[in-house]
Design an enzyme around this catalytic site. Structure first.
Site, PDB file in Angstrom:
ATOM      1  N   GLU A  52       0.803  -1.222   0.000  1.00 54.12           N
ATOM      2  CA  GLU A  52       0.000   0.000   0.000  1.00 54.12           C
ATOM      3  C   GLU A  52       0.840   1.277   0.000  1.00 54.12           C
ATOM      4  O   GLU A  52       0.423   2.301   0.536  1.00 54.12           O
ATOM      5  CB  GLU A  52      -0.980   0.001   1.189  1.00 54.12           C
ATOM      6  CG  GLU A  52      -2.000  -1.121   1.099  1.00 54.12           C
ATOM      7  CD  GLU A  52      -3.066  -1.066   2.187  1.00 54.12           C
ATOM      8  OE1 GLU A  52      -2.921  -0.255   3.129  1.00 54.12           O
ATOM      9  OE2 GLU A  52      -4.041  -1.827   2.097  1.00 54.12           O
ATOM     10  N   GLU A  74     -11.350  -6.118  -5.595  1.00 51.72           N
ATOM     11  CA  GLU A  74     -11.828  -7.247  -6.394  1.00 51.72           C
ATOM     12  C   GLU A  74     -12.628  -6.773  -7.604  1.00 51.72           C
ATOM     13  O   GLU A  74     -12.722  -7.492  -8.616  1.00 51.72           O
ATOM     14  CB  GLU A  74     -12.696  -8.175  -5.535  1.00 51.72           C
ATOM     15  CG  GLU A  74     -11.985  -8.788  -4.347  1.00 51.72           C
ATOM     16  CD  GLU A  74     -12.005  -7.881  -3.117  1.00 51.72           C
ATOM     17  OE1 GLU A  74     -12.727  -6.866  -3.128  1.00 51.72           O
ATOM     18  OE2 GLU A  74     -11.286  -8.187  -2.146  1.00 51.72           O
TER      19      GLU A  74
END
Length: 808
Positions: A429, A516
């Site tokens: 991240e 996703e």
């Protein structure tokens, strides 16, 4: 060491796990008899400094977890303190060792450490997760005492988004070596498999620190589990004075036994350096044979078999033990995770201890080895609760320019021989939008998936996200310098933003954190990109996105086990998202995951009171059957059976219901009546395949321990004793939260009591603690002597229980 063990070591038939980490010379642990002070003591590095008043400690040691939890401290690291500490140890070096090199090897010191020997600085290592060694030879008093001093500066106590611990929290080794020896992490073994036969390509780096050219013979022997040598090679090596040189060979094995998840077959590679026919150095490396295949359309294959990675992310602490986690504790935790269907681990977001990787090799778990959570700029560190208030910006960013590539290289060199490691992650991240990097794409269009409100829009004054690609390329090159056999990767948080940069293209495989929704669109847009879920929530939908898409090879849940830090507002010890709690108990969500991931028949039942107009079904239904008579209760079953029914006291109260794989949960709403509630899993022919029972309990009456014949090693062996509260009929009382006192008689000590309660902010390192969900776990450690230990647990109004531990 017994004579038999010594003989086996000489013969090279015994493998000590740390040998593959130290990888040269004659290593011995020096964890005992250190002195410690939590203070920046002036001149504490001096050889004759008076440390008599300091605390006596053994390593590994984490001072933060022993500190006072306080709401005045940072929530990001679990409301526990940092500070500056010093360690000192007196070490005798025999006169007979004169002429040998002397090294000090540290598996991990958090953080910003400096090591001294006899007042002389050997060096500094700011990264708290990296293993390192120093050559202490120039300053050693052979035939006399030597003073080791280590300064640990964790004064930036809120330098991480999660709990780090403080101090020398991993093992320390003294290593004697011939001036000509195998270099640190100098053995590199790469397996290949073809038609059932194995080829092990071996490189051995030798260091000659002498002033003369040397003629050597390097012997490599591959030893199977039964002790038989299955392959052997010998190479001559001419090495110049004060130089390092590498020799390569290939070992061929017919009908090699492959390492896989169900049969983690391991071999031992014994590497010996001979001079004039005499051994001057040797090491044993655990290795074996397996193949990894990554494909943008088909995902991942282990040994040619396509499969899904069912992974979890793990931080490095263990509740009351902090970051100083004994090997046996990690073994128990990893075995628990595997029992519920986990087959892969992501080391979030830093390298773990050597023990961790060795256990994954032995148990049969795949490992994604990760290096960093931030690069050149700091991330937000929350101080008064996760995503609450004003953040801080302490961190490791200030050392990245100097140490980023070096630390990554050392991680790869240390861990590259582990069969379990399938990939190297260079970051997590670091591309989180506006924390810290920004890009015009954040201004938002429907095509990118952003809106103006998301992440605060584009911030032109923030660091330019285009920098990510260049940094990623440098880090990938650092990995490839020492291992080209595995892919590089990273966990991307802002995929849509990163897609505008060179960052994803620098990686071999690409991790998507919580995105996703882009699996399909990015697969079409970037058809050569290998994609997986590097961080996901526990809901079924992210799993279905893996299960139903051949090109997505797996997911890694956040998290596998509850961890300290990243805490909510006080009171909160940590992040409570694990499949397993701080005390090692499987939570309801763990059983839910088992129903999705395990091939073994299972069923679990839990209950709760449904809320009015509730949508969806709870996945954290606890196994409790104590309510008011007639009260409407929702019973949920997590199962991999085709069907399930519900019985109460032997009578059907919940009709047979089919399992819906898109929901993952079967539920019934029934009125409460005391007794034995049973969920029964059925196959498609209505034959019983699994059963789970919950029984109504009375008030807690006694404490019980199921463990018997507990035996631990006298050298710091660990007993993990679980105590449970039961009623007068022996029924577990899940609601019991009685205060328990632990007393020990014999050569052992209590490391702490862990109940798993995230909101209990009392001292976990003393001998008194409240139970949680009717359980408490005691960590008992041997103190170095053989004998018998009696551990007693008592609580007001409850019958006392005890257990005997044999220490050998």
């Amino acid at each position: 060491m017994t004579s038999n063990k010594l003989l086996l070591l000489i013969l090279g038939l015994c493998w000590l796990p740390a040998f593959s980490q130290v990888s040269f010379g004659e290593p011995q642990k020096i964890n005992s008899d250190w002195k410690f002070i939590l203070n920046d003591a002036k001149d504490a590095q001096a050889e004759k400094f008076d440390d008599k008043a300091w605390e006596a400690v053994d390593l590994p040691h984490d001072w933060s977890v022993k500190g006072q939890l306080s709401p005045t401290l940072a929530s990001c690291t679990g409301y526990l303190p940092g500070g500056i500490g010093w360690y000192r140890k007196s070490l005798a070096v025999p006169a007979a060792k004169k002429g040998q090199k002397v090294y000090l090897y540290f598996e991990g010191v958090y953080n910003r450490s400096e090591v001294f020997v006899n007042g002389h600085s050997l060096g500094k290592r700011p990264n708290g997760y990296i293993s390192f060694a120093y050559d202490a030879t120039p300053y050693i008093n052979y035939g006399g005492d030597n003073t080791i001093a280590v300064k640990v500066d964790h004064s930036q106590s809120a330098d991480s988004r999660w709990y780090t611990g403080s101090g020398i929290y991993r093992n320390v080794w003294l290593v004697y070596a011939n001036p000509v020896h195998i270099a640190q992490w100098g053995v590199y073994a790469v397996p290949e498999v073809s038609k059932g036969n194995g080829t092990l390509s071996v490189e051995v780096e030798v260091e000659n620190s002498s002033s003369a050219k040397e003629s050597l013979t390097i012997v490599n022997e591959l030893i199977a589990k039964d002790g038989k040598t299955v392959a052997k090679s010998s190479q001559k090596l001419q090495i110049a004075a004060n130089k390092n040189q590498t020799v390569a060979t290939k070992l061929q094995v017919k009908n090699a036994k492959l390492w896989d998840l169900n049969n983690p077959n391991l071999y031992r590679l014994k590497t010996t350096v001979l001079k004039d026919g005499k051994q001057i150095d040797a090491t044993v490396t655990t290795t074996g044979f397996r193949t990894f295949t990554f494909n943008a359309d088909k995902g991942f294959a282990l040994n040619g078999k396509w499969m899904k990675m069912k992974g979890v992310c793990l931080h490095h602490d263990a509740g009351v033990l902090g970051s100083a986690v004994p090997r046996d504790v990690w073994k128990t935790r990893l075995q628990t995770l595997k029992s519920i269907g986990v087959n892969a681990i992501r080391t979030s977001h830093n390298p773990q201890s050597p023990d961790f990787y060795e256990l994954c090799d032995e148990i049969g778990l795949l490992v994604l080895n990760e290096a960093y959570d931030e690069w050149e700029y700091p991330k937000r560190k929350w101080l008064t609760g996760w995503n609450v208030g004003t953040p801080g910006y302490e961190g490791s960013f200030d050392i990245f320019a100097q140490w980023g590539e070096k630390d990554l290289e050392d991680m790869v060199r240390r861990d590259r021989n582990h069969l379990s490691v399938f990939g190297w992650s260079i970051g997590n991240e670091v591309d989180y939008p506006n924390d810290p990097y920004s890009h015009p794409v954040l201004a938002g269009t429907s095509a990118t998936g952003f809106t103006q409100a998301m992440y605060g829009g584009y911030k032109p004054d923030a660091p330019d996200a285009m920098r990510l690609g260049g940094i990623a390329k440098r880090l990938v090159a650092a990995v490839k310098k020492y291992d080209k056999s595995r892919p590089t990767t990273a966990g991307l948080a802002g995929v849509a933003m990163s897609n505008e940069t060179e960052y994803p293209g620098a990686l071999d495989i690409t991790g998507y954190n919580y995105t996703e929704s882009k699996y399909d669109s990015d697969h079409k847009k970037y058809p050569k990109r290998v994609i997986y879920g590097s961080e996901n929530v526990h809901d079924i939908e992210p799993w279905l996105a893996v299960k139903n898409n051949e090109h997505i090879f797996g997911q890694f849940l956040w998290t596998g086990i509850d961890y300290l830090g990243e805490s909510g507002a006080w009171p909160s010890r940590g992040f409570y998202s694990g499949l397993v709690d701080f005390a090692g108990l499987i939570k309801p969500r763990g059983y839910f995951r088992q129903s999705l991931w395990s091939d073994k028949p299972m069923i679990f039942a839990g209950t709760y009171i449904p809320r009015a107009k509730e949508k969806g079904l709870s996945k954290d239904a606890w196994p409790l059957w104590n309510y008011d008579n007639g009260q409407q209760v929702r019973v949920v079953a997590y199962t991999n059976a085709a069907k399930a029914r519900l019985e109460l006291n032997g009578k059907v109260v919940g009709e047979v219901k089919n399992y819906d794989p898109n929901v993952g949960i079967i539920s019934w709403d029934i009125p409460f009546a005391a007794g034995k509630l049973e969920a029964i899993g059925l196959d498609s022919n209505n034959k019983e395949v699994s059963r789970y029972a919950i029984t109504s309990s009375d008030q807690p009456a006694t404490l019980i321990i199921d463990q018997k014949d507990v035996v631990i090693d006298r050298e710091k062996g660990i007993a993990q004793i679980r105590v449970q509260a039961v009623d007068k009929n022996g029924v577990p009382v899940m609601l019991a939260d009685n205060e328990v006192t632990c007393t020990i008689a014999g050569p052992a000590k209590l490391l702490g009591l862990e109940a798993g309660n995230n909101s209990d902010m009392t001292d976990y390192t003393d001998n008194v603690q409240r139970m949680f969900h009717g359980h408490i776990l005691a960590y008992i450690q041997a103190t170095g002597e053989e004998g018998t230990v009696t551990v007693t647990f008592n609580s007001p109004w409850l019958k006392t229980t005890s257990v005997t531990i044999k220490i050998k």
